[in-house]
Design a protein around this motif. Sequence first.
Motif, mmCIF file in Angstrom:
data_model
loop_
_atom_site.group_PDB
_atom_site.id
_atom_site.type_symbol
_atom_site.label_atom_id
_atom_site.label_comp_id
_atom_site.label_asym_id
_atom_site.label_seq_id
_atom_site.Cartn_x
_atom_site.Cartn_y
_atom_site.Cartn_z
ATOM 1 N N LYS A 43 0.842 -1.198 0.000
ATOM 2 C CA LYS A 43 0.000 0.000 0.000
ATOM 3 C C LYS A 43 0.876 1.246 0.000
ATOM 4 C CE LYS A 43 -4.256 -1.829 1.805
ATOM 5 N NZ LYS A 43 -5.122 -2.053 2.937
ATOM 6 N N ILE A 51 -2.825 -2.675 -8.301
ATOM 7 C CA ILE A 51 -2.380 -3.826 -7.502
ATOM 8 C C ILE A 51 -3.346 -5.011 -7.588
ATOM 9 C CG2 ILE A 51 -3.454 -3.328 -5.244
ATOM 10 C CD1 ILE A 51 -0.672 -3.912 -4.023
ATOM 11 N N ARG A 52 -4.629 -4.705 -7.832
ATOM 12 C CA ARG A 52 -5.599 -5.801 -7.818
ATOM 13 C C ARG A 52 -5.383 -6.797 -8.949
ATOM 14 N NH1 ARG A 52 -10.037 -4.513 -11.303
ATOM 15 N NH2 ARG A 52 -9.889 -2.369 -12.061
ATOM 16 N N ARG A 53 -4.666 -6.392 -9.988
ATOM 17 C CA ARG A 53 -4.419 -7.316 -11.096
ATOM 18 C C ARG A 53 -3.044 -7.980 -10.998
ATOM 19 N NH1 ARG A 53 -6.258 -3.235 -15.020
ATOM 20 N NH2 ARG A 53 -8.502 -3.523 -15.190
ATOM 21 N N LYS A 59 4.332 -7.706 -7.899
ATOM 22 C CA LYS A 59 4.401 -6.841 -6.714
ATOM 23 C C LYS A 59 5.799 -6.897 -6.092
ATOM 24 C CE LYS A 59 0.435 -8.637 -5.099
ATOM 25 N NZ LYS A 59 -0.736 -8.896 -4.283
ATOM 26 N N ASN A 102 -12.936 -24.402 -18.802
ATOM 27 C CA ASN A 102 -14.054 -23.866 -19.582
ATOM 28 C C ASN A 102 -14.046 -24.343 -21.025
ATOM 29 O OD1 ASN A 102 -14.934 -22.318 -17.359
ATOM 30 N ND2 ASN A 102 -13.410 -20.776 -17.847
ATOM 31 N N PHE A 106 -14.734 -18.654 -22.844
ATOM 32 C CA PHE A 106 -14.807 -17.681 -21.743
ATOM 33 C C PHE A 106 -13.422 -17.322 -21.189
ATOM 34 C CE2 PHE A 106 -18.507 -20.643 -21.159
ATOM 35 C CZ PHE A 106 -19.394 -19.896 -21.902
ATOM 36 N N LEU A 107 -12.481 -17.091 -22.076
ATOM 37 C CA LEU A 107 -11.134 -16.772 -21.609
ATOM 38 C C LEU A 107 -11.036 -15.298 -21.262
ATOM 39 C CD1 LEU A 107 -9.200 -18.935 -24.158
ATOM 40 C CD2 LEU A 107 -9.755 -19.460 -21.797
ATOM 41 N N THR A 108 -10.633 -15.031 -20.046
ATOM 42 C CA THR A 108 -10.547 -13.641 -19.604
ATOM 43 C C THR A 108 -9.191 -13.049 -20.000
ATOM 44 O OG1 THR A 108 -9.765 -14.377 -17.476
ATOM 45 C CG2 THR A 108 -12.118 -13.991 -17.688
ATOM 46 N N PRO A 109 -9.149 -11.749 -20.261
ATOM 47 C CA PRO A 109 -7.921 -11.163 -20.801
ATOM 48 C C PRO A 109 -6.788 -10.933 -19.808
ATOM 49 C CG PRO A 109 -9.610 -9.478 -20.560
ATOM 50 C CD PRO A 109 -10.249 -10.776 -20.199
ATOM 51 N N THR A 110 -7.129 -10.627 -18.554
ATOM 52 C CA THR A 110 -6.091 -10.177 -17.617
ATOM 53 C C THR A 110 -4.959 -11.180 -17.444
ATOM 54 O OG1 THR A 110 -7.808 -8.970 -16.455
ATOM 55 C CG2 THR A 110 -5.701 -9.195 -15.328
ATOM 56 N N SER A 111 -5.306 -12.423 -17.138
ATOM 57 C CA SER A 111 -4.240 -13.406 -16.889
ATOM 58 C C SER A 111 -3.452 -13.686 -18.159
ATOM 59 C CB SER A 111 -4.821 -14.693 -16.300
ATOM 60 O OG SER A 111 -5.837 -15.190 -17.119
ATOM 61 N N ILE A 113 -2.828 -11.465 -20.663
ATOM 62 C CA ILE A 113 -1.949 -10.310 -20.883
ATOM 63 C C ILE A 113 -0.745 -10.379 -19.951
ATOM 64 C CG2 ILE A 113 -1.792 -7.784 -20.656
ATOM 65 C CD1 ILE A 113 -4.844 -7.739 -21.259
ATOM 66 N N LEU B 16 -12.995 -9.182 -10.681
ATOM 67 C CA LEU B 16 -12.065 -8.059 -10.884
ATOM 68 C C LEU B 16 -11.107 -7.878 -9.704
ATOM 69 C CD1 LEU B 16 -14.494 -5.455 -12.490
ATOM 70 C CD2 LEU B 16 -13.167 -7.245 -13.592
ATOM 71 N N ASN B 17 -11.211 -8.787 -8.744
ATOM 72 C CA ASN B 17 -10.319 -8.766 -7.577
ATOM 73 C C ASN B 17 -10.285 -7.378 -6.921
ATOM 74 O OD1 ASN B 17 -8.582 -9.909 -5.759
ATOM 75 N ND2 ASN B 17 -6.742 -9.581 -6.992
ATOM 76 N N GLU B 19 -10.080 -5.407 -4.170
ATOM 77 C CA GLU B 19 -9.700 -5.561 -2.766
ATOM 78 C C GLU B 19 -10.321 -4.445 -1.918
ATOM 79 O OE1 GLU B 19 -5.471 -5.562 -2.926
ATOM 80 O OE2 GLU B 19 -5.362 -7.649 -3.573
ATOM 81 N N ILE B 42 -9.908 -3.056 -19.616
ATOM 82 C CA ILE B 42 -9.645 -4.493 -19.400
ATOM 83 C C ILE B 42 -10.763 -5.090 -18.553
ATOM 84 C CG2 ILE B 42 -8.061 -6.200 -18.416
ATOM 85 C CD1 ILE B 42 -5.773 -4.294 -19.077
ATOM 86 N N LEU B 45 -13.715 -6.015 -20.665
ATOM 87 C CA LEU B 45 -13.573 -7.331 -21.309
ATOM 88 C C LEU B 45 -13.915 -8.451 -20.324
ATOM 89 C CD1 LEU B 45 -10.259 -6.729 -23.292
ATOM 90 C CD2 LEU B 45 -12.537 -7.001 -24.269
ATOM 91 N N GLU B 46 -13.483 -8.269 -19.078
ATOM 92 C CA GLU B 46 -13.787 -9.277 -18.046
ATOM 93 C C GLU B 46 -15.304 -9.371 -17.830
ATOM 94 O OE1 GLU B 46 -11.718 -11.287 -16.476
ATOM 95 O OE2 GLU B 46 -9.724 -10.384 -16.628
ATOM 96 N N VAL B 49 -16.975 -11.323 -20.609
ATOM 97 C CA VAL B 49 -16.800 -12.770 -20.404
ATOM 98 C C VAL B 49 -17.732 -13.254 -19.295
ATOM 99 C CG1 VAL B 49 -15.162 -14.579 -19.715
ATOM 100 C CG2 VAL B 49 -14.400 -12.737 -21.224
ATOM 101 N N ASP B 52 -21.246 -13.704 -20.604
ATOM 102 C CA ASP B 52 -21.341 -14.871 -21.477
ATOM 103 C C ASP B 52 -21.326 -16.155 -20.655
ATOM 104 O OD1 ASP B 52 -21.270 -16.573 -23.598
ATOM 105 O OD2 ASP B 52 -19.403 -15.835 -24.470
ATOM 106 N N LYS B 53 -20.332 -16.243 -19.765
ATOM 107 C CA LYS B 53 -20.139 -17.474 -18.992
ATOM 108 C C LYS B 53 -21.275 -17.746 -18.014
ATOM 109 C CE LYS B 53 -16.631 -19.524 -15.986
ATOM 110 N NZ LYS B 53 -15.342 -19.282 -15.326
#
Lengths: 354, 85
Positions: A43, A51-53, A59, A102, A106-111, A113, B16-17, B19, B42, B45-46, B49, B52-53
Amino acid sequence: MKKSVFINGIGVVTTQGVWRAEFFSEVRVLDHAITPADQPSYKGLISPGAIRRMSRGMKMGIYAAQQALAEASVTIPDAIVTGTGLGCSEDSDKFLRSLWENEEQFLTPTSFIQSTHNTVAAQIALQLQCKGYNVTYVNGGISFESALLDALLLLQTGEEEHVLLGGVDEIAEQTYAFLQAAGYIKADGIQETVKNNVSPGVNYAEGAQFFSMGASRMTSSYAEMIDVTLQNELEVSETASFLQDFLVANNFRPEDIDAVILGYNGDEKDDLFYNALQQELPLATPLYYKHLSGQYDSCSAFGLAAAAFVLKYQTVPPILYWNEKNPPKTTWKNILLYNQYKGKDHSLVVVRAC
Amino acid sequence: MTALKEELKRQIIDVLNLEDITPADIQDDEALFGEGLGLDSIDALELIVLMDKTYGIKLSDPKKGRDIFQSIETMATYISENRTK
């Protein structure tokens, strides 16, 4: 003419916590198959939105980078060079798991990228708004040394003045489970140390180690970086000539090396290489560090931090001594580091007091 | 509808985590992007998904997304009218 290169700042997030003056006097010897890094509070350093991603590796990398730069009073480095064996494997795990669960939908982009190996160096650059040279090396057990070689060339040739150099690897549940199944990591529940090693595999961990490297010596300087050499494969019988060639290239005699920091990790086969190299340096004090860092592809960066600590403070923390062969020494001038993993990815690094 | 809104809030926090945020912190009519919850492209996009899911809704027109993802209220209304799951 080559310019001198100095380690001007260090930052780490490891199983032993973050870099601090008391780092080696507050350490504990690792005795678990997998030990996560002791996480600091992020923090204030990273915005809640960002940080949430972030995975732990990101980190840890950002924290260690900031710590190293702050110590060297560098705001924005000219270049960022990192080494990682598995990159952001937590996100790779996440993405592949979702692909599997899945049925490729339903593939999410964040992980996705963030699953690339250069994510840490990129995030640091974004955080610092550093638009300079940014490269990540992914070469197994010599990932960090490959990055070190690049940083050294950038500084020695005068191309850059300040280079942020780092090594990062993070624990990822599934990836480490595979390494455990393959016998690389000890089974869960086994409590053995590097020196008390009976069962197959070694103790693994994670960590981020960053160095603010500069072409000028500063009051914060730890040591002068002299050279690094890499060799993908080597027989135990070739260890002596590998060392000899490196020493000759740098105008060193074996007796010039005051201490040799070895990558002993508890694996008997790996020991053969370290024992062979040790025999070539009868006057050098053998030290080790993987009982504190654990094994991971870029853990040799922890060894470099240990070497820098010894050279700056001119004292060897007792926990680093490999055996009783400790000839009395009052000054520590040249330290050699030797690392390899499973007989591959051999590296020699030499650092000098400045 | 109230149950759907609560479910959506929990899912958004989880996916979206987010926190330090609880469902009670998100108002039904609060903007999800920009000033409000501060989500970005981003996250959008989540959310696509997620729709859809979980609810079987495929969003092919990005322009529609702007209206649908305005708030929990607009999302819940669109889902209740178009869900196939």
